[in-house]
Design a protein around this motif. Structure first.
Motif, mmCIF file in Angstrom:
data_model
loop_
_atom_site.group_PDB
_atom_site.id
_atom_site.type_symbol
_atom_site.label_atom_id
_atom_site.label_comp_id
_atom_site.label_asym_id
_atom_site.label_seq_id
_atom_site.Cartn_x
_atom_site.Cartn_y
_atom_site.Cartn_z
ATOM 1 N N CYS A 1 129.906 -34.926 1.125
ATOM 2 C CA CYS A 1 129.991 -36.402 0.741
ATOM 3 C C CYS A 1 129.501 -37.719 -0.030
ATOM 4 O O CYS A 1 128.003 -37.314 0.715
ATOM 5 N N LEU B 1 142.453 -37.163 3.622
ATOM 6 C CA LEU B 1 141.386 -37.603 2.055
ATOM 7 C C LEU B 1 142.376 -38.098 1.071
ATOM 8 O O LEU B 1 141.433 -39.008 0.531
ATOM 9 N N ALA B 2 143.527 -38.177 1.400
ATOM 10 C CA ALA B 2 144.881 -38.922 0.364
ATOM 11 C C ALA B 2 144.396 -40.313 0.868
ATOM 12 O O ALA B 2 143.946 -41.622 -0.100
ATOM 13 N N CYS C 1 140.987 -42.164 -0.111
ATOM 14 C CA CYS C 1 140.771 -42.048 -1.952
ATOM 15 C C CYS C 1 141.674 -43.066 -2.297
ATOM 16 O O CYS C 1 140.603 -44.086 -3.212
ATOM 17 N N ARG C 2 142.616 -43.699 -1.698
ATOM 18 C CA ARG C 2 143.670 -45.064 -2.378
ATOM 19 C C ARG C 2 142.451 -45.792 -1.608
ATOM 20 O O ARG C 2 142.602 -47.293 -2.101
ATOM 21 N N ASP D 1 140.167 -46.363 -4.207
ATOM 22 C CA ASP D 1 140.184 -46.061 -5.907
ATOM 23 C C ASP D 1 138.475 -45.499 -6.196
ATOM 24 O O ASP D 1 138.718 -45.637 -6.778
ATOM 25 N N CYS D 2 139.457 -44.289 -5.339
ATOM 26 C CA CYS D 2 138.585 -43.239 -5.696
ATOM 27 C C CYS D 2 139.903 -41.354 -6.214
ATOM 28 O O CYS D 2 140.577 -41.613 -5.338
ATOM 29 N N GLU D 3 138.825 -40.819 -6.386
ATOM 30 C CA GLU D 3 139.366 -39.681 -6.880
ATOM 31 C C GLU D 3 138.352 -38.400 -6.348
ATOM 32 O O GLU D 3 137.519 -39.108 -5.438
ATOM 33 N N VAL D 4 139.212 -37.637 -5.109
ATOM 34 C CA VAL D 4 138.068 -36.357 -4.401
ATOM 35 C C VAL D 4 137.209 -36.241 -4.603
ATOM 36 O O VAL D 4 136.230 -35.414 -4.173
ATOM 37 N N GLU E 1 135.085 -37.869 -6.945
ATOM 38 C CA GLU E 1 134.429 -38.329 -6.687
ATOM 39 C C GLU E 1 133.970 -38.607 -5.191
ATOM 40 O O GLU E 1 132.552 -39.711 -5.064
ATOM 41 N N LEU E 2 134.257 -38.562 -4.155
ATOM 42 C CA LEU E 2 134.298 -38.174 -3.073
ATOM 43 C C LEU E 2 133.830 -37.453 -2.259
ATOM 44 O O LEU E 2 132.367 -36.847 -1.627
#
Length: 77
Positions: A14, A57-58, A61-62, A65-68, A70-71
């Protein structure tokens, strides 16, 4: 034993700490935005989580302001 039953390392890392620093956000603030306790986010951040809900997870990410992708990253080591 199937992979789902394995209690060993998952090989998924992570990157929450890196994303928080890049966005100048604290774990406490993320906790407020996402509605997940700072303790549970810390478990995720320190790669000790065994699972994460898609809704959590969503929400992370919101808030960041990233995509899965990136996390969460595959640890190739």
């Amino acid at each position: 034993m199937s992979p789902a039953e394995d209690d060993g390392p998952t090989g998924i890392r992570c990157r929450l700490d890196e994303l928080l620093v890049a966005r100048g956000m604290t774990l406490t603030r993320l906790s407020e935005l996402v509605g997940v306790s700072a303790v549970n986010l810390s478990i995720l951040k320190n790669d000790r989580a065994r699972a994460i809900r898609y809704s959590t997870l969503a929400a992370i990410c919101r808030a960041l302001d990233c995509e899965v992708g990136e996390l969460l990253a595959i640890d190739r080591d």
